[in-house]
Design a protein around this motif. Structure first.
Motif, PDB file in Angstrom:
ATOM      1  N   ARG A  56      -2.437   4.928   2.475  1.00 38.17           N
ATOM      2  CA  ARG A  56      -2.459   4.642   3.909  1.00 38.17           C
ATOM      3  C   ARG A  56      -2.911   5.882   4.691  1.00 38.17           C
ATOM      4  NH1 ARG A  56      -0.210   0.613   6.618  1.00 38.17           N
ATOM      5  NH2 ARG A  56       1.032   0.008   4.803  1.00 38.17           N
TER       6      ARG A  56
ATOM      7  N   LYS B 223     -10.098  -3.482   0.530  1.00 38.72           N
ATOM      8  CA  LYS B 223      -9.831  -3.594  -0.901  1.00 38.72           C
ATOM      9  C   LYS B 223      -8.389  -3.255  -1.235  1.00 38.72           C
ATOM     10  CE  LYS B 223     -10.971  -4.078  -5.263  1.00 38.72           C
ATOM     11  NZ  LYS B 223     -11.303  -5.404  -5.837  1.00 38.72           N
ATOM     12  N   GLN B 224      -7.766  -2.389  -0.437  1.00 39.16           N
ATOM     13  CA  GLN B 224      -6.408  -1.934  -0.735  1.00 39.16           C
ATOM     14  C   GLN B 224      -5.331  -2.767  -0.057  1.00 39.16           C
ATOM     15  OE1 GLN B 224      -6.603   0.346  -3.029  1.00 39.16           O
ATOM     16  NE2 GLN B 224      -8.833   0.276  -2.693  1.00 39.16           N
ATOM     17  N   MET B 225      -5.733  -3.802   0.666  1.00 36.92           N
ATOM     18  CA  MET B 225      -4.779  -4.540   1.496  1.00 36.92           C
ATOM     19  C   MET B 225      -4.481  -5.922   0.937  1.00 36.92           C
ATOM     20  SD  MET B 225      -6.282  -3.498   5.241  1.00 36.92           S
ATOM     21  CE  MET B 225      -6.411  -1.764   5.722  1.00 36.92           C
ATOM     22  N   LYS B 226      -3.216  -6.294   1.002  1.00 39.62           N
ATOM     23  CA  LYS B 226      -2.815  -7.641   0.624  1.00 39.62           C
ATOM     24  C   LYS B 226      -2.883  -8.586   1.819  1.00 39.62           C
ATOM     25  CE  LYS B 226       0.292  -6.184  -3.107  1.00 39.62           C
ATOM     26  NZ  LYS B 226       1.693  -6.203  -3.618  1.00 39.62           N
ATOM     27  N   ASP B 227      -2.630  -8.060   3.014  1.00 37.72           N
ATOM     28  CA  ASP B 227      -2.677  -8.861   4.231  1.00 37.72           C
ATOM     29  C   ASP B 227      -3.450  -8.083   5.297  1.00 37.72           C
ATOM     30  OD1 ASP B 227      -2.348 -10.523   6.369  1.00 37.72           O
ATOM     31  OD2 ASP B 227      -0.162 -10.581   6.300  1.00 37.72           O
TER      32      ASP B 227
ATOM     33  N   GLU C 224      -2.356  -5.324   8.125  1.00 34.45           N
ATOM     34  CA  GLU C 224      -2.477  -3.935   7.668  1.00 34.45           C
ATOM     35  C   GLU C 224      -3.692  -3.210   8.235  1.00 34.45           C
ATOM     36  OE1 GLU C 224      -1.067  -3.398   3.298  1.00 34.45           O
ATOM     37  OE2 GLU C 224      -1.942  -5.415   3.401  1.00 34.45           O
TER      38      GLU C 224
ATOM     39  N   MET D 257       0.840  -1.191   0.000  1.00 34.51           N
ATOM     40  CA  MET D 257       0.000   0.000   0.000  1.00 34.51           C
ATOM     41  C   MET D 257       0.880   1.247   0.000  1.00 34.51           C
ATOM     42  SD  MET D 257      -2.866   1.226   2.772  1.00 34.51           S
ATOM     43  CE  MET D 257      -3.458  -0.448   2.970  1.00 34.51           C
TER      44      MET D 257
ATOM     45  N   THR E 159     -13.187   1.407  -5.232  1.00 36.63           N
ATOM     46  CA  THR E 159     -13.659   0.132  -4.686  1.00 36.63           C
ATOM     47  C   THR E 159     -14.941  -0.230  -5.422  1.00 36.63           C
ATOM     48  OG1 THR E 159     -12.770   0.801  -2.522  1.00 36.63           O
ATOM     49  CG2 THR E 159     -14.216  -1.129  -2.571  1.00 36.63           C
TER      50      THR E 159
END
Length: 413
Positions: free
Chosen positions: A6, A120-124, A128, A1, A182
């Motif tokens: 953030r 929606k913006q997070m990989k983990d 996060e 991100m 999103t």
């Protein structure tokens, strides 16, 4: 991100809960200026529950299917800003109620929308999301401290809380249109009534222990309504200065125990965590019943600080318990269903019950027999705790060591 995203998501969370904490905590005290009865106080707070009940339909039928979540979030907060400012021009409860009801109907869906935009913006998300979500708790704390620092309760200027929250809602509405896109997650898919309210997860109620937890969750929201609806008014009546600011200690406690929860889970397990949460409810209301602004001032502070255990140990533990029991297929539906049942149905019942009880123990224009009042939710919480301890047995089939019956193994998350 990226740092920009953030920062925007953190600002979004801060404003989201700053808005709510900016007027909701002191609403009961503000309603005195509108000559509202205690019953009307409960009715006003019940708008949160009506908003929670209606929210899934707004999110499920609009944001999930037709429009990007950040755009729906922006529109709802711009409408909310106008409603909050308009509420400041109304001088009687009859005119105020429909405005605040309309506001809660547009605000409550935003609680799910800010999560959708963030996830929606997070990989983990497990790593996060917490640092971003905690800005929401900080926003609520800052709102309470601001009200206490400016002395709006003592100077009878609580109308300014709506203007403060309305301004923040305007800022968040504008910020929302700059948030990362999103898009609707279920565009083109058929959505049923059952999908919207999480009926897919109703099979969990066949588990007797989960049914016990579910009913306890709904029932414990009745004493919860007493806390949300009347604590600020109670603290001001008994002479606590800057009550809204002191109440923010509850959110500070919530943050602390949220951080410590993994340690408690390892040592206590689900049943003891849930039970301790309910014990804290009983103790909190006993402290309120016998506390005062003089010799027993510490009881008032302790009752507020116990909010962290009350909320985290019961509701957060319950969310984790539900998540584990539901499995991957029904996780979202189960969380939606329990939220609708608690903050919707449970809090609604509590709001309509608490008002008449507080009204019954009114002793003057600005005074009540608060000891008698607080012993009622203490008794309700104690009864729920007792029934929970009798009927809840947290079991499921797990692999065990030789000689141990799998059906007798306790879940320890």
């Amino acid at each position: 991100m990226t740092f920009t995203n953030r920062f925007k998501l953190s600002a979004m969370m801060f404003l989201e809960f700053f808005i709510w904490g900016g007027w909701f905590v002191t609403l009961g005290t503000y309603l005195k200026s509108l000559n509202a009865t205690d019953f009307q106080n409960g009715v006003a707070y019940a708008t949160q529950s009506w908003g929670a009940i209606i929210a899934p339909f707004i999110v499920g039928l609009i944001a999930d299917k037709y429009f990007s979540a950040q755009k729906v979030l922006g529109v709802l907060h711009l409408i909310g800003s106008a409603l909050l400012w308009y509420a400041t021009t109304i001088t009687n409860f009859e005119g105020f109620y429909p405005v605040i009801l309309a506001y809660m109907i547009v605000y409550m869906p935003t609680l799910a929308l800010v999560n959708s935009v963030a996830f929606k913006q997070m990989k983990d998300p497990s790593k996060e999301f917490p640092p971003i979500r905690v800005l929401g708790t900080i926003g609520w704390i800052v709102a309470g401290v601001t009200i206490g620092w400016l002395g709006w309760e003592k100077s009878n200027q609580l109308v300014l809380t709506f203007k403060m929250a309305g301004t923040a809602s305007l800022l968040l509405g504008l910020l929302s249109f700059t948030l990362p896109d999103t898009p609707p997650a279920k565009k083109g898919q058929k959505t049923t009534f059952g999908d919207i309210i999480g009926l897919d997860s109703i099979g969990l109620l066949k588990n007797k222990s989960y049914l016990t937890f579910f009913l306890a969750s709904v029932a414990i929201c009745v004493p919860l309504a007493f806390y949300y609806n009347f604590t600020n008014r109670f603290l001001n009546e008994v002479g606590m200065t800057a009550a809204a600011g002191k109440q923010s200690l509850g959110q500070m406690s919530e943050f602390l125990f949220m951080v410590l929860m993994p340690l408690f889970f390892v040592r206590l397990g689900v049943k003891k965590m849930l039970a301790l949460g309910m014990v804290a409810w009983v103790i909190r209301y006993i402290f309120f019943a016998y506390g005062n602004a003089d010799t027993n001032y510490y009881m008032l502070i302790a009752g507020i600080v116990l909010h962290g255990i009350c909320y985290d140990f019961f509701f957060v533990t319950g969310q984790i318990y539900t998540d584990n029991l539901a499995g991957e297929r029904f996780k979202s539906a189960a969380q939606g269903f329990i939220t609708l049942a608690t903050y919707g149905v449970g809090m609604l019942i509590g709001s309509y019950i608490s008002g008449p009880i507080v009204d019954h123990w009114k002793t003057g224009a600005d005074s009540h027999n608060w000891q008698a009042i607080w012993l009622v939710p203490a008794g309700i919480a104690a009864a729920v705790l007792l029934l929970f301890l009798i009927f809840f047995r947290d079991k499921k089939h797990v692999e065990t060591q030789p000689g141990v019956n799998a059906e007798d193994a306790e879940i320890v998350l």
